[in-house]
Structures are given as structure tokens and as C-alpha cells.
Design a protein around this motif. Structure first.
Motif, PDB file in Angstrom:
ATOM      1  N   PRO A 134      -7.150   3.624  -7.147  1.00  0.00           N
ATOM      2  CA  PRO A 134      -6.957   4.890  -8.498  1.00  0.00           C
ATOM      3  C   PRO A 134      -5.004   4.368  -9.461  1.00  0.00           C
ATOM      4  CG  PRO A 134      -6.703   6.010  -6.345  1.00  0.00           C
ATOM      5  CD  PRO A 134      -6.780   4.515  -6.028  1.00  0.00           C
ATOM      6  N   TYR A 135      -4.581   3.558  -8.504  1.00  0.00           N
ATOM      7  CA  TYR A 135      -3.261   3.325  -9.480  1.00  0.00           C
ATOM      8  C   TYR A 135      -3.556   1.584 -10.699  1.00  0.00           C
ATOM      9  CZ  TYR A 135       1.460   1.845 -10.975  1.00  0.00           C
ATOM     10  OH  TYR A 135       2.458   1.460 -11.544  1.00  0.00           O
ATOM     11  N   VAL A 179       7.906   1.923 -22.922  1.00  0.00           N
ATOM     12  CA  VAL A 179       6.768   1.469 -24.085  1.00  0.00           C
ATOM     13  C   VAL A 179       6.768   3.263 -25.046  1.00  0.00           C
ATOM     14  CG1 VAL A 179       4.469   2.038 -24.334  1.00  0.00           C
ATOM     15  CG2 VAL A 179       5.020   0.647 -23.433  1.00  0.00           C
ATOM     16  N   HIS A 180       6.354   4.210 -24.113  1.00  0.00           N
ATOM     17  CA  HIS A 180       7.071   5.678 -24.516  1.00  0.00           C
ATOM     18  C   HIS A 180       8.064   6.187 -24.355  1.00  0.00           C
ATOM     19  CE1 HIS A 180       2.751   5.212 -26.117  1.00  0.00           C
ATOM     20  NE2 HIS A 180       2.211   5.032 -24.180  1.00  0.00           N
ATOM     21  N   MET A 222       0.703  -1.503  -0.263  1.00  0.00           N
ATOM     22  CA  MET A 222      -0.131  -0.112   0.151  1.00  0.00           C
ATOM     23  C   MET A 222       1.180   1.468  -0.008  1.00  0.00           C
ATOM     24  SD  MET A 222      -3.067  -0.137   0.154  1.00  0.00           S
ATOM     25  CE  MET A 222      -3.952   1.696   0.909  1.00  0.00           C
ATOM     26  N   PHE A 252      -2.176   2.366 -24.902  1.00  0.00           N
ATOM     27  CA  PHE A 252      -1.819   1.612 -24.978  1.00  0.00           C
ATOM     28  C   PHE A 252      -2.243   0.809 -26.687  1.00  0.00           C
ATOM     29  CE2 PHE A 252       2.335  -1.000 -25.827  1.00  0.00           C
ATOM     30  CZ  PHE A 252       1.656  -2.271 -26.679  1.00  0.00           C
ATOM     31  N   LYS A 269      -9.757  15.608 -24.667  1.00  0.00           N
ATOM     32  CA  LYS A 269      -9.348  14.639 -25.584  1.00  0.00           C
ATOM     33  C   LYS A 269      -9.946  15.426 -26.690  1.00  0.00           C
ATOM     34  CE  LYS A 269     -10.557   9.987 -27.255  1.00  0.00           C
ATOM     35  NZ  LYS A 269     -10.913   9.614 -28.298  1.00  0.00           N
ATOM     36  N   ARG A 317      -6.239   3.052 -17.968  1.00  0.00           N
ATOM     37  CA  ARG A 317      -6.692   3.474 -18.893  1.00  0.00           C
ATOM     38  C   ARG A 317      -5.121   3.420 -19.832  1.00  0.00           C
ATOM     39  NH1 ARG A 317      -8.488   7.203 -13.840  1.00  0.00           N
ATOM     40  NH2 ARG A 317     -10.759   6.792 -14.127  1.00  0.00           N
ATOM     41  N   PHE A 318      -3.672   2.835 -18.833  1.00  0.00           N
ATOM     42  CA  PHE A 318      -3.114   2.857 -19.383  1.00  0.00           C
ATOM     43  C   PHE A 318      -2.943   2.073 -20.287  1.00  0.00           C
ATOM     44  CE2 PHE A 318       1.213   2.605 -20.659  1.00  0.00           C
ATOM     45  CZ  PHE A 318       2.092   1.735 -20.742  1.00  0.00           C
ATOM     46  N   GLU A 349      -5.861  12.262 -13.690  1.00  0.00           N
ATOM     47  CA  GLU A 349      -7.026  10.972 -12.827  1.00  0.00           C
ATOM     48  C   GLU A 349      -6.461  10.843 -12.098  1.00  0.00           C
ATOM     49  OE1 GLU A 349     -10.351  10.240 -14.793  1.00  0.00           O
ATOM     50  OE2 GLU A 349     -10.137  10.836 -17.057  1.00  0.00           O
ATOM     51  N   TYR A 350      -4.962   9.636 -11.838  1.00  0.00           N
ATOM     52  CA  TYR A 350      -4.801   9.641 -10.974  1.00  0.00           C
ATOM     53  C   TYR A 350      -4.690  10.200  -9.323  1.00  0.00           C
ATOM     54  CZ  TYR A 350      -1.212   7.135  -8.086  1.00  0.00           C
ATOM     55  OH  TYR A 350      -0.911   6.414  -6.494  1.00  0.00           O
ATOM     56  N   GLU A 370      -8.100  11.094  -8.076  1.00  0.00           N
ATOM     57  CA  GLU A 370      -8.598   9.852  -7.378  1.00  0.00           C
ATOM     58  C   GLU A 370      -7.276   9.423  -5.810  1.00  0.00           C
ATOM     59  OE1 GLU A 370      -8.635   7.518 -10.729  1.00  0.00           O
ATOM     60  OE2 GLU A 370     -10.237   7.809 -11.860  1.00  0.00           O
ATOM     61  N   THR A 371      -6.654  10.435  -6.135  1.00  0.00           N
ATOM     62  CA  THR A 371      -5.459   9.406  -5.226  1.00  0.00           C
ATOM     63  C   THR A 371      -5.396  10.420  -3.713  1.00  0.00           C
ATOM     64  OG1 THR A 371      -4.165   8.410  -6.488  1.00  0.00           O
ATOM     65  CG2 THR A 371      -2.837   8.951  -3.939  1.00  0.00           C
ATOM     66  N   LEU A 379       3.551  -7.893 -25.694  1.00  0.00           N
ATOM     67  CA  LEU A 379       3.514  -6.848 -23.749  1.00  0.00           C
ATOM     68  C   LEU A 379       2.139  -7.623 -23.260  1.00  0.00           C
ATOM     69  CD1 LEU A 379       4.845  -3.453 -24.745  1.00  0.00           C
ATOM     70  CD2 LEU A 379       5.535  -5.476 -23.804  1.00  0.00           C
ATOM     71  N   ALA A 433      -5.427   3.646 -13.495  1.00  0.00           N
ATOM     72  CA  ALA A 433      -3.933   4.226 -14.574  1.00  0.00           C
ATOM     73  C   ALA A 433      -3.661   3.008 -15.056  1.00  0.00           C
ATOM     74  CB  ALA A 433      -3.325   4.785 -13.376  1.00  0.00           C
ATOM     75  N   MET A 434      -3.709   1.735 -14.430  1.00  0.00           N
ATOM     76  CA  MET A 434      -2.950   1.185 -15.492  1.00  0.00           C
ATOM     77  C   MET A 434      -4.150   0.847 -16.579  1.00  0.00           C
ATOM     78  SD  MET A 434       0.318   0.289 -14.297  1.00  0.00           S
ATOM     79  CE  MET A 434       0.096   2.083 -14.487  1.00  0.00           C
ATOM     80  N   ARG A 470       5.426   3.589  -7.376  1.00  0.00           N
ATOM     81  CA  ARG A 470       4.612   3.527  -8.905  1.00  0.00           C
ATOM     82  C   ARG A 470       4.556   4.577  -9.751  1.00  0.00           C
ATOM     83  NH1 ARG A 470      -1.050   4.345  -5.518  1.00  0.00           N
ATOM     84  NH2 ARG A 470      -1.353   2.760  -4.098  1.00  0.00           N
ATOM     85  N   ALA A 471       4.528   4.267 -11.268  1.00  0.00           N
ATOM     86  CA  ALA A 471       5.040   5.383 -12.384  1.00  0.00           C
ATOM     87  C   ALA A 471       3.826   5.026 -12.584  1.00  0.00           C
ATOM     88  CB  ALA A 471       6.074   4.656 -13.020  1.00  0.00           C
ATOM     89  N   VAL A 472       3.413   6.135 -12.876  1.00  0.00           N
ATOM     90  CA  VAL A 472       1.868   7.148 -13.940  1.00  0.00           C
ATOM     91  C   VAL A 472       2.843   7.968 -15.142  1.00  0.00           C
ATOM     92  CG1 VAL A 472       0.001   7.237 -14.205  1.00  0.00           C
ATOM     93  CG2 VAL A 472       0.873   6.763 -12.128  1.00  0.00           C
ATOM     94  N   LEU A 479      -3.316  11.007 -17.760  1.00  0.00           N
ATOM     95  CA  LEU A 479      -3.892   9.492 -16.974  1.00  0.00           C
ATOM     96  C   LEU A 479      -3.472  10.238 -16.169  1.00  0.00           C
ATOM     97  CD1 LEU A 479      -4.542   8.300 -19.074  1.00  0.00           C
ATOM     98  CD2 LEU A 479      -2.517   6.426 -18.593  1.00  0.00           C
ATOM     99  N   ASP A 501       1.398   9.226 -19.072  1.00  0.00           N
ATOM    100  CA  ASP A 501       0.783  10.372 -19.899  1.00  0.00           C
ATOM    101  C   ASP A 501       0.028  11.157 -19.046  1.00  0.00           C
ATOM    102  OD1 ASP A 501      -1.632   9.446 -22.379  1.00  0.00           O
ATOM    103  OD2 ASP A 501      -2.517  11.397 -20.902  1.00  0.00           O
ATOM    104  N   LYS A 514      -0.161   2.227 -29.539  1.00  0.00           N
ATOM    105  CA  LYS A 514       0.666   1.103 -30.109  1.00  0.00           C
ATOM    106  C   LYS A 514       0.665  -0.378 -31.020  1.00  0.00           C
ATOM    107  CE  LYS A 514       4.256   3.474 -28.499  1.00  0.00           C
ATOM    108  NZ  LYS A 514       5.616   3.605 -28.933  1.00  0.00           N
TER     109      LYS A 514
END
Lengths: 229, 232
Positions: free
Chosen positions: B93-94, A53-54, A1, B105, A102, B100-101, A75-76, A79-80, B138, B97-98, A65-67, A72, A69, B109
Motif C-alpha cells: 500500500p505505501y 513538494v506541495h 515493516m 506530481f 476525480k 500515485r504520488f 486509498e492508502y 489498502e492498509t 526530482l 501511494a508513492m 511513512r508520510a502520505v 491518495l 494528497d 508540477k
């Protein structure tokens, strides 16, 4: 957590509108974070690890954690950290905010990119498209100060790049789409948006940004010309 | 009385062949939401479509209690939030996020190289094919230990990717190129079967004998266009 209080880091680049957008969100919510400037010509191990990826900025690191975009990430964040909501509660109003986000992020950016980098017919078509898109944004602002209503919200943060970086693009690439007479509400929104303290105090220096984008454009055009030979 | 009628007042504007429309249908099915479906002719757009989606004039458009929502990603989020039972998105939330990622993608991609596999040939097609395979790899990894991308049940990512389950075999048939081979992408292969046979999806797919010629014609059209000299 991961507790909300865990360390927050933002990997970014000073001239990038997507990065600033995240910073606006973080600052609106009063979230403390460490900013790390990336050299995109020489990407750090951290950037490559967290966005394999990008390989792009912004990347938000929250604990382990990595977020990626920017939208995105917003939004994270929303929500957090629940204070100072960026998105409204009502599902329909949320949908509306996401729709315009968008629109600004995909359609308007795409057209701006083409107006910025292309020549000839592709460029004039893109400029025309951009004008129509701005008309839509202008209409959406009817009866509202901001896209979010009385205060800025998610949609404003998403459209926000147009308040500053669109002008930079116009100057560097030599076109004009923001006509205050034809887009009175949008022009006013641009002024109001840039006056919001969190935004006003978090913009790159204009001259330096113009210089950077001029250099970037020249580079891209030269590369395209070389490839065409 | 009016309230109850309002509750059921959901309309979906769509076209039979659109995978974007299908996503919305699957989501409504999962949620058990009843709706009226309106088939649009995109060559002759209805006043209703132009009124409800003036910005893009595209399908799908969801109309709920007289208010229109456009763009499939926006619609899916709306559906999940307006009808919170059987959630499409994870709670955390995480994890959200994933999810939505992965949707992004697919847009960035996977869809583009797949489209190029269908619409190009020779070197360009080979590159697109390699790119698509890499992206599918992936997805394969992501399915480790999971029945669906959403876990034990279908979630947003499954709905988002879902059209691939029936479109990929069509692309393979038209181009003669393999995209999802059982021995190379076994989890993805199994996911495609599970997804297509799930209650939410069964019976919703456009008929293959109508889709195949449609996509084959797209390929022909794009190849023909590429052969014509550039107009200066």
C-alpha cells in the motif's frame, strides 16, 4: 515493516475540506489517530519535511511513512486497514468511484474556485459550468441513496465537500448553484450525507467557516487587485 | 462461448496524437490484452464517444464488456485490477501511494511548466523552464538505483511519464531550450532510451514528422493569442 497498529498522525487545518475528508475515512474505519493543527501561515518543520513538494495539508504520518494528497491518503488507508472498505471490490465499480471522485475533486473544485474568486465573465462561466457539473452528479445518483450505494463510500467522501463547503462558498461569494428543484437527488444526498454520524460529528462550525472563507476571499481579491496595478 | 467472446471485448476510443491514449495502449500491451482501436475525430465526435463519455466527451475511453471507463488514471487502475498479471502497481500500500504520488506530481508540477515552455516566451518561458528543470531533477533522484520508476520492469509511473520520453525532444527542437541534458540528468536520459526501446512501447509512437508541426502550430497559436490585446 510498519504494522497497521503503528502510530497514526494527521497534519491538518480545521477549515480545510481535504483534511476533513481524511478524518471521515479514518473514523469510518475506526482508526485511532492524533490530529495536529497546522498554522498555514507558519508551517511546522514536520509539515515541510513530510510534504516538501506541495507543503500542504493533509499529510498522514503512519509510523515513519508520510502520505500526501487526501484522495491518495484515503486509498492508502483503504489498502492498509481492510475493515469497513471505502472502495468496492469490483474493478468496474472501483473505476466508477474513482471517476466521480476525480470529477468532484478536479472539475467541480476548479469551477467553484473560479466562481468564488473571479469576477465578470470568468465568474459567470464558472457558475454555469458548476451548474452543469451538479446536473451530472444529480443524474449519477439515480436509483441510489449515496454515490457508494446504500452506504457512503470513497466517492461520497470525495464529493462530500460539496455538501458543506459549497454552501459556504455560495454564501461568501454571493452566488447560487444548488437549486433543490433542479437537483432533487443531489439536494437529498446532501441532507443524507450530512446526517451520517461520522460526517455530522466531524464538520467545522459553520459560522466560523463562513467568517474564515470571507476573510480569505477578501485577502485574495485585495492581493489580485494590488498585483493588477 | 458468449463468455469467451466477452473476455476479448475490449475497445479503446482514442486519437493518434494523444499521449493520454498512448498510456492506455502501453498498459494493454504490457498486460497482453487484445483490443479494438477506434480512431476518433474530436472535431466531429462519434455517437459512440458521446454515449460512452457523456461527462467529458474526451479520449481515451476504454470499453470492456459493454461498460465504459474514462479518464486515463482511472482506466490504468482498472486495467491493473481487471487483469492482475504483470502488475503495474507495486503490491504494498505505501509503495502504491508513492507511485500515485509521482503520477500526481507529473500532473501538478511537470506538465504545466512544460506546457508553458512550449506556449510562452521571454520571462514567462524562462520561469517555466526553470520550474520544469527543477521537477525533472526530482525525477532524476527517484531513478537512483533503478532501471525504471517501477524497478526492474515498467510500472504505472513509467507508463504515466512515458510520453515525456518522446515529447520532450520535440519541445526542445521547437523552442531551442534544453530540458533533459545527458550530463545533468543522466538517469532520466537513460530511462527515456530504455522506455522507448521496450517491447511495450516499440512501434506505438505517433510519427515525429506529424507531431512536430502539430506542436509547433500550438506554440504559434498561443503566442499569437498572447499578442492580441485583452478584450474587455
Amino acid at each position: 515493516m510498519v504494522a497497521a497498529a503503528a502510530e497514526v498522525k494527521l497534519l491538518g487545518m480545521w477549515a480545510s475540506p481535504s483534511v476533513r475528508r481524511v478524518e471521515w475515512g479514518l473514523q469510518m474505519k475506526g482508526i485511532e489517530y492524533e490530529y495536529v493543527e497546522e498554522d498555514l501561515a507558519n508551517k511546522s518543520a514536520a509539515l515541510l519535511r513530510h510534504n516538501p513538494v506541495h507543503k500542504q495539508v493533509p499529510v498522514l504520518l503512519h509510523g515513519d511513512r508520510a502520505v500526501t494528497d487526501s484522495l491518495l491518503i484515503l486509498e492508502y488507508i483503504d489498502e492498509t486497514w481492510l475493515g469497513m472498505p471505502l472502495l468496492p471490490r469490483d474493478p468496474y465499480r472501483r473505476a466508477s468511484a474513482r471517476f466521480w471522485a476525480k470529477f468532484a475533486e478536479e472539475n467541480c473544485r476548479e469551477a467553484t474556485k473560479k466562481a468564488f474568486f473571479e469576477r465578470g465573465e470568468e465568474r459567470s462561466e464558472a457558475i454555469e459550468q458548476l451548474r452543469e457539473q451538479l446536473q451530472r452528479l444529480d443524474e449519477e445518483l439515480e436509483g441510489k441513496k449515496f454515490f457508494g450505494g446504500v452506504e457512503i463510500g470513497f466517492a461520497d467522501l470525495a464529493v462530500g465537500w460539496m455538501a458543506f463547503w459549497l454552501g459556504v462558498s455560495e454564501e461568501v461569494a454571493g452566488f447560487t448553484v444548488v437549486d433543490a428543484k433542479k437537483l432533487p437527488r443531489f439536494a437529498e444526498w446532501m441532507d443524507d450525507f450530512l446526517r451520517v454520524p461520522v460526517i455530522r460529528d466531524n464538520l467545522p462550525p459553520r459560522e466560523k467557516t463562513v467568517e474564515f472563507f470571507r476573510y480569505y476571499r477578501d485577502q485574495q481579491l485585495a492581493a489580485a487587485a494590488a498585483a493588477a496595478k | 462461448m458468449a463468455e469467451e467472446e466477452g473476455e476479448k471485448e475490449v475497445t479503446l476510443l482514442g486519437t493518434w496524437s494523444s499521449p493520454f491514449v498512448l498510456r492506455v495502449k502501453w498498459a494493454l500491451r504490457i498486460k497482453g490484452v487484445e483490443y479494438t482501436y477506434v480512431e476518433e475525430d474530436l472535431r466531429n465526435k462519434s455517437p459512440q464517444l458521446l454515449q460512452y463519455n457523456p461527462v467529458h466527451k474526451k479520449v481515451p475511453v476504454l470499453v470492456h464488456r459493454g461498460r465504459a471507463i474514462a479518464e486515463s488514471s482511472v482506466i490504468l487502475h482498472y486495467i491493473d485490477e481487471a487483469w492482475p498479471h504483470h502488475p503495474l502497481l507495486p503490491h504494498h500500500p505505501y509503495e502504491k501511494a508513492m507511485a500515485r504520488f509521482w503520477c500526481k506530481f507529473e500532473d501538478d508540477k511537470l506538465s504545466p511548466p512544460l506546457w508553458r515552455v512550449l506556449t510562452t516566451q521571454a520571462e514567462e518561458q524562462r520561469e517555466a523552464h526553470a520550474s520544469a528543470i527543477e521537477s525533472l531533477g526530482l525525477l532524476e533522484n527517484e531513478l537512483e538505483g533503478k532501471k525504471f520508476f517501477g524497478g526492474q520492469t515498467i510500472g504505472l509511473v513509467d507508463v504515466w511519464f512515458g510520453a515525456l520520453a518522446y515529447i520532450i525532444p520535440i519541445y526542445e527542437e521547437i523552442t531551442g531550450l534544453k530540458l533533459v541534458e545527458q550530463r545533468k540528468l543522466p538517469r532520466l536520459c537513460r530511462w527515456m532510451e530504455e522506455f522507448l526501446s521496450s517491447p511495450a512501447v516499440e512501434g506505438t509512437l505517433p510519427p515525429k514528422d506529424m507531431l512536430l508541426p502539430r506542436y509547433a502550430a500550438m506554440r504559434e497559436a498561443f503566442l499569437a493569442k498572447a499578442k492580441r490585446p485583452e478584450q474587455q
